[in-house]
Design an enzyme around this catalytic site. Structure first.
Site, PDB file in Angstrom:
ATOM      1  CG  HIS A 119      -6.071 -25.488  15.006  1.00  0.00           C
ATOM      2  ND1 HIS A 119      -5.745 -25.963  13.831  1.00  0.00           N
ATOM      3  CD2 HIS A 119      -6.528 -26.782  15.432  1.00  0.00           C
ATOM      4  CE1 HIS A 119      -5.666 -27.166  13.539  1.00  0.00           C
ATOM      5  NE2 HIS A 119      -6.152 -27.781  14.604  1.00  0.00           N
ATOM      6  CG  ASP A 196     -10.933 -21.765  13.221  1.00  0.00           C
ATOM      7  OD1 ASP A 196     -11.917 -22.503  13.568  1.00  0.00           O
ATOM      8  OD2 ASP A 196      -9.672 -22.094  13.850  1.00  0.00           O
ATOM      9  CD  GLN A 199     -12.702 -27.633  18.639  1.00  0.00           C
ATOM     10  OE1 GLN A 199     -13.633 -28.310  19.099  1.00  0.00           O
ATOM     11  NE2 GLN A 199     -11.829 -28.236  18.019  1.00  0.00           N
ATOM     12  CE  LYS A 222     -12.400 -29.561  14.299  1.00  0.00           C
ATOM     13  NZ  LYS A 222     -11.127 -30.540  14.816  1.00  0.00           N
ATOM     14  CB  CYS A 362      -2.918 -28.334  15.474  1.00  0.00           C
ATOM     15  SG  CYS A 362      -2.560 -29.850  15.138  1.00  0.00           S
TER      16      CYS A 362
HETATM   17  N1  PMP Z   1      -9.615 -24.703  14.167  1.00  0.00           N
HETATM   18  C1  PMP Z   1      -9.762 -25.242  15.156  1.00  0.00           C
HETATM   19  C2  PMP Z   1     -10.070 -24.490  16.365  1.00  0.00           C
HETATM   20  C3  PMP Z   1      -9.649 -26.614  15.196  1.00  0.00           C
HETATM   21  O1  PMP Z   1      -9.951 -27.196  16.371  1.00  0.00           O
HETATM   22  C4  PMP Z   1      -9.487 -27.412  14.001  1.00  0.00           C
HETATM   23  C5  PMP Z   1      -9.456 -28.808  14.162  1.00  0.00           C
HETATM   24  N2  PMP Z   1      -8.789 -29.586  15.075  1.00  0.00           N
HETATM   25  C6  PMP Z   1      -9.257 -26.800  12.792  1.00  0.00           C
HETATM   26  C7  PMP Z   1      -9.355 -25.367  12.921  1.00  0.00           C
HETATM   27  C8  PMP Z   1      -8.690 -27.474  11.877  1.00  0.00           C
HETATM   28  O2  PMP Z   1     -10.025 -28.077  11.181  1.00  0.00           O
HETATM   29  P1  PMP Z   1      -9.736 -29.037   9.961  1.00  0.00           P
HETATM   30  O3  PMP Z   1      -8.593 -29.980  10.338  1.00  0.00           O
HETATM   31  O4  PMP Z   1     -11.019 -29.986   9.762  1.00  0.00           O
HETATM   32  O5  PMP Z   1      -9.239 -28.175   8.578  1.00  0.00           O
END
Ligand code: PMP
Length: 404
Positions: A119, A196, A199, A222, A362
């Site tokens: 991401h 990270d 998910q 999440k 993203c």
């Molecule tokens: N890493 C991953 C794998 C994600 O799916 C997301 C959210 N789509 C993020 C990071 C970022 O999370 P946040 O926008 O809550 O900071």
């Protein structure tokens, strides 16, 4: 008692208010669970005060509730100590914290290894660090179906590597990373491992000690908890070695005109008023989730995802991003329909009360690997039912009739 998705839905107030909604965007944000909602309401109505500052009873109650949330997060992650849990505003903030606090200690030529499936939250902060400090970024390549190619770790994790930052599970393909060989390669190179977990956390408790990671980041929203809060877990010794990132109230030992000493972790990394109510909601959600039987919940979501994949495959012009089989996969299904833009598909689906996400998610480097601009993504939680899948498939057939 056997798991029932219909019963589970009853724990999510928004779903009760939107009985016609087919919410399939859980990889973006899970719906708020009643446990979190109740904990936030209780806090705001009975114990709202700032934390770690007041000596009156209300403030002490707020302190205790905030620290209880830290214990609840530590339990969900099986952290070795409560002080290994730092509250942040989310995954993005947690990763940026490490990119600054750890990254600023790096020298030009030091290396950070990432995968191409990350991401942007776990990609851009490292590119920014490269601009600040002259580090070298190396990339773990992907196999054709978007999994990390573990046979080529040597090329990315070299003896100059100081940190490896990889996703626990892809937000596009749902592929779960086999972290053991990556942790071993990082250890052999003397590098830290940041995972990270944004998910992965939604699908059951995590054992950070067993993963062999040094840092683990996730977001509250999440895991069916409030927005605006997240966690950076750091192995005790790894956190203790980091300087602060943000300066301000709450993170100090002693401030004089000449110099400041800093508090020990986790306070060192929680400058300013933290997201108090959000953290309390997060703790309550994690406690509730920790008591569930995840084998049953995940089996339910996997059955629905498998059915979805099977029926999608029959649609003319459909292509999947990522592995089709659900081994080591979360119930996240990304696809394209030939000749129809993902945003157009999402609009038609919205008219069917189906909420899914379309776009690059993203994860543009991953989209580049697949050779597409974007995709539609359906991501399932245990409150989803066969009716949600039916509505999605009906909406897609309708889109094919209308848009082709
Ligand atoms: N890493 C991953 C794998 C994600 O799916 C997301 C959210 N789509 C993020 C990071 C970022 O999370 P946040 O926008 O809550 O900071």
């Amino acid at each position: 008692m056997k798991f029932s998705a219909h019963e589970w839905r009853g724990h999510f107030p928004l779903l009760a208010n939107h009985p016609r909604l087919h919410y399939l965007d859980n990889a973006a944000t899970g719906q708020l669970c009643a446990a979190a909602f109740d904990a936030v309401t209780h806090h705001e109505l009975t114990q709202r005060a700032n934390v770690l500052r007041g000596t009156y009873r209300l403030a002490e109650q707020a302190d205790e509730a905030y620290e209880k949330a830290r214990r609840q997060a530590a339990a969900y992650l099986n952290a070795a100590g409560v002080d290994e849990v730092v509250f942040t505003s989310g995954t993005t903030a947690a990763i940026n914290l490490v990119a600054h606090a750890f990254g600023d200690g790096l020298k030009p030529g030091d290396e950070v290894a990432l995968s191409l499936a990350e991401h942007h939250s776990n990609f851009v902060p490292w590119q920014m660090l490269r601009e600040r400090c002259g580090i070298v970024l190396r990339f773990i390549p992907l196999s054709a179906d978007g999994r990390l190619d573990l046979s080529r770790l040597d090329a990315a994790i070299t003896p100059r590597c100081r940190l490896v930052a990889v996703t626990h599970a892809s937000n596009v393909t749902g592929a779960v990373t086999d972290l053991a060989p990556i942790a071993a390669a990082a250890r052999a190179a003397g590098a830290r491992l940041l995972v990270d977990g944004a998910q992965r956390v939604q699908h059951g408790p995590v054992d950070v000690q067993a993963l062999g990671a040094d840092f683990y980041a996730f977001s509250g929203h999440k895991v069916f908890a409030p927005t605006g809060v997240g966690v950076l877990w750091g192995r005790g010794e790894a956190l203790a070695a980091l300087p602060p990132f943000l300066g301000g109230g709450g993170m100090i030992g002693r401030v004089t005109a000449a110099a400041t000493t800093y508090a020990a972790p986790p306070r060192r990394f929680e400058a300013g008023t933290p997201p108090i109510a959000q953290a309390i909601g997060l703790g309550a959600a994690l406690d509730w989730l920790r008591a569930l039987v995840w084998e049953e919940l995940n089996a339910h979501s996997a059955r629905l995802a498998q059915r979805l994949i099977g029926e999608l495959a029959a649609l003319p012009g459909l292509t999947f991003l990522g592995p089709r089989d659900l081994r080591a996969r979360l119930p996240i299904v990304a696809f394209n329909l030939a000749g129809i833009h993902p945003h157009d598909l999402c609009q038609v689906l919205d008219a069917h009360h189906v909420a899914v996400r379309g776009g690059h998610h993203c994860a543009q480097p991953l989209m580049d690997c697949f050779g597409v601009e974007g995709a539609v993504r359906a991501s399932l939680a245990p409150y989803n039912t066969g009716a949600d899948i039916d509505a999605l498939l009906e909406g897609l057939r309708d889109a094919q009739r209308k848009l082709k």
